[in-house]
Design an enzyme around this catalytic site. Structure first.
Site, short mmCIF file in Angstrom:
data_model
loop_
_atom_site.label_atom_id
_atom_site.label_comp_id
_atom_site.label_asym_id
_atom_site.label_seq_id
_atom_site.Cartn_x
_atom_site.Cartn_y
_atom_site.Cartn_z
N ARG A 28 10.37 6.96 3.98
CA ARG A 28 10.30 8.42 4.20
C ARG A 28 10.92 8.80 5.55
NH1 ARG A 28 4.11 9.39 3.19
NH2 ARG A 28 4.61 11.53 3.83
N ARG A 83 0.85 -1.18 0.00
CA ARG A 83 0.00 0.00 0.00
C ARG A 83 0.89 1.23 0.00
NH1 ARG A 83 -3.62 0.21 5.27
NH2 ARG A 83 -3.85 2.35 4.53
N ASP A 123 1.20 5.36 0.22
CA ASP A 123 0.45 6.44 0.86
C ASP A 123 0.05 7.50 -0.16
OD1 ASP A 123 0.63 5.29 3.38
OD2 ASP A 123 2.52 6.30 3.85
N TYR A 153 12.62 1.04 -3.66
CA TYR A 153 12.07 2.39 -3.77
C TYR A 153 13.18 3.36 -4.15
CZ TYR A 153 7.75 1.14 -1.22
OH TYR A 153 6.56 0.59 -0.84
#
Length: 249
Positions: free
Chosen positions: A199, A52, A54, A114
């Site tokens: 993050r 998932r 954000d 990522y």
């Protein structure tokens, strides 16, 4: 003809959406994909994603699995153009792949990667695509700290609180900043990631780049397993899911 399972590979610009997963009172990527596929196949389609993302996070490679009933496989595999025609331009179907009936887009993934983009000068073409940082950063020091991530497995200090995961252990195999002509890109690869983990890691590494904390402080933060000790969660706009690997794809 019985129900058959497939993977769909998609890419999306997350700027306009409240993340991947369907939510009440918010437009999400999964909602729009499911609607387009249900319309095209003329039956209710419910996808399950590889993870998932954000609100505001992007994906250049994302997989979801779904089941289709009573449609020939060759027609399903040729459905990409039709599904794309029913979705906004910000979401693109890339391919549909037949898989085993028990294949699972989330639990079968063996690795994910990522990228996080940072730029240093105001640029209208990077709006919602990269994070503008006005401070000068010591990239060598940030990379020195990033290498330390490979020596740990428990990343509780970078995890969003109150998540439903059974463990906060991850195996990171790559974590490094690369200097670009107009900024930086941070690449991180692991077997799995926690909610908000990338993050939070970038936010903490940027503090090292600003020389607000040391590499030893960074190691102490990881050992503390306390989210409040780590840096801010950097803006979603710079984050991209770029790779998801499966043993059978």
């Amino acid at each position: 003809m019985s129900k058959k399972r497939y993977f769909i590979q998609i890419a999306y610009d997350g700027s306009l959406y409240h993340g991947w997963q369907i939510q009440p009172n918010a437009v999400t990527v999964q909602e729009l994909l499911d609607k387009a596929m249900s319309t095209f196949f003329r039956q209710d389609i419910e996808t399950l994603g590889c993870g998932r993302t954000d609100a505001g996070v992007h994906a250049t490679e994302f997989y979801a699995h779904f089941d289709v009933e009573n449609i020939a496989e060759e027609k399903v595999l040729a459905a990409v153009a039709g599904i794309n025609a029913m979705m906004p331009y910000q979401i693109a179907a890339k391919r549909i792949i037949p898989v085993a009936d028990d294949a699972h887009a989330r639990f079968d993934a063996t690795a994910r990667a990522y990228k996080y983009y940072i730029h240093f000068e105001k640029d209208p073409f990077k709006l919602n695509r990269s994070w503008l940082v006005k401070d000068k950063l010591d990239v060598d020091l940030m990379n020195q700290a990033a290498k330390e991530l490979l020596n740990y497995t428990d990343f509780s200090c970078f995890s969003k609180s109150n998540t439903q995961t059974f463990t906060n252990n991850c195996k990171i195999v790559k974590a490094e900043f690369e200097e670009l002509k107009d900024g930086l890109v941070f690449t991180i690869e692991a077997d799995r990631f926690l909610r908000n983990m990338v993050r939070a890691i970038v936010g903490t590494l940027v503090r090292i780049g600003k020389k607000e904390i040391t590499v030893q402080d960074f190691k102490n933060i990881i050992n503390s397993k306390n989210r409040s000790n780590a840096g801010q969660s950097v803006p979603a706009c710079g984050l991209y899911l770029v790779k998801v690997e499966y043993a059978y794809l």
